[in-house]
Design a protein around this motif. Structure first.
Motif, short mmCIF file in Angstrom:
data_model
loop_
_atom_site.label_atom_id
_atom_site.label_comp_id
_atom_site.label_asym_id
_atom_site.label_seq_id
_atom_site.Cartn_x
_atom_site.Cartn_y
_atom_site.Cartn_z
N THR A 118 0.89 -1.15 0.00
CA THR A 118 0.00 0.00 0.00
C THR A 118 0.94 1.21 0.00
N PHE A 119 0.74 2.09 -0.96
CA PHE A 119 1.70 3.18 -1.12
C PHE A 119 1.10 4.39 -1.79
N VAL A 120 1.82 5.50 -1.66
CA VAL A 120 1.47 6.73 -2.36
C VAL A 120 2.53 6.95 -3.44
N ARG A 121 2.11 7.56 -4.53
CA ARG A 121 3.03 7.79 -5.65
C ARG A 121 2.60 9.05 -6.37
N ASP A 122 3.59 9.76 -6.90
CA ASP A 122 3.27 10.96 -7.67
C ASP A 122 4.34 11.18 -8.73
N MET A 123 3.96 11.81 -9.81
CA MET A 123 4.91 12.17 -10.87
C MET A 123 4.76 13.66 -11.14
N LYS A 124 5.90 14.32 -11.27
CA LYS A 124 5.93 15.72 -11.70
C LYS A 124 7.02 15.84 -12.76
N VAL A 125 6.81 16.77 -13.67
CA VAL A 125 7.83 17.08 -14.65
C VAL A 125 8.55 18.34 -14.16
#
Length: 184
Positions: A118-125
């Motif tokens: 169970t995890f959080v994830r994010d992507m940004k440029v």
């Protein structure tokens, strides 16, 4: 100068995205040992006393568009189509604070037990010295709605930092830190 692409609504601070983006051109292998090199990609590892497992750092050039690669990387629906080891993968939410994350159950071969996360994830440029650099950050996060399951090993120390940038040709150079492997 490095700047995030938008106002931060992530569970990760903007400084983390910038720090990881800088690793593409200025990798820091302090504390890591060379492990293996193949097809222009070098793997390093660092032993983690606390868990008895290794943390891996990968650095190299691959024939991939960095923006497309970043988008594919965070597309959990698409991952279910190409990754034969995905048993379950879907979004989850913590009702107390509205934090959103993912549940991921992975099929491990016999005699090992299956794993789940169970995890959080994010992507940004991130724009770094004029280059667009997709950065993906992920880490374990407890979600009360998804407790541990008998017979499945919960990976509770998962983290990943991944950054990709164009190599100026057809591919991308990248840096990936991953301590997702847990093989007790």
């Amino acid at each position: 100068m490095a700047t995030p692409s938008a106002v931060n609504t992530s569970v990760f601070p903007d400084e983390d995205f910038i720090r990881v983006a800088k690793q593409v051109n200025e990798p820091d292998f302090t504390g890591y040992e060379f492990y293996i090199e193949t097809m222009g990609v070098t793997f390093y590892r660092k032993y983690r006393e606390s868990s008895g497992l290794y943390e891996y750092k990968v650095h190299g050039i691959m024939d991939l568009d960095p923006i497309v690669c970043g988008n594919v990387y965070v597309d959990w629906e698409y991952r279910k189509k190409w990754d034969k080891y995905v048993m379950e993968l879907y979004p989850i939410k913590n009702e107390q604070d509205n934090k959103e994350g993912l549940y991921w159950k992975v099929d491990f071969p016999f005699p090992m037990s299956d794993r789940d996360y169970t995890f959080v994830r994010d992507m940004k440029v991130v724009k770094l010295d004029g280059a667009l650099t997709p950065v993906v950050l992920a880490k374990s996060e407890a979600f009360p709605s998804h407790p541990e399951t008998s017979g499945v090993i919960r990976v509770d120390d998962y983290c990943q930092e991944c950054a990709m940038q164009s190599d100026g040709k057809q591919g991308s150079k990248g840096n990936n830190i991953n301590n997702m492997l847990s093989l007790p």
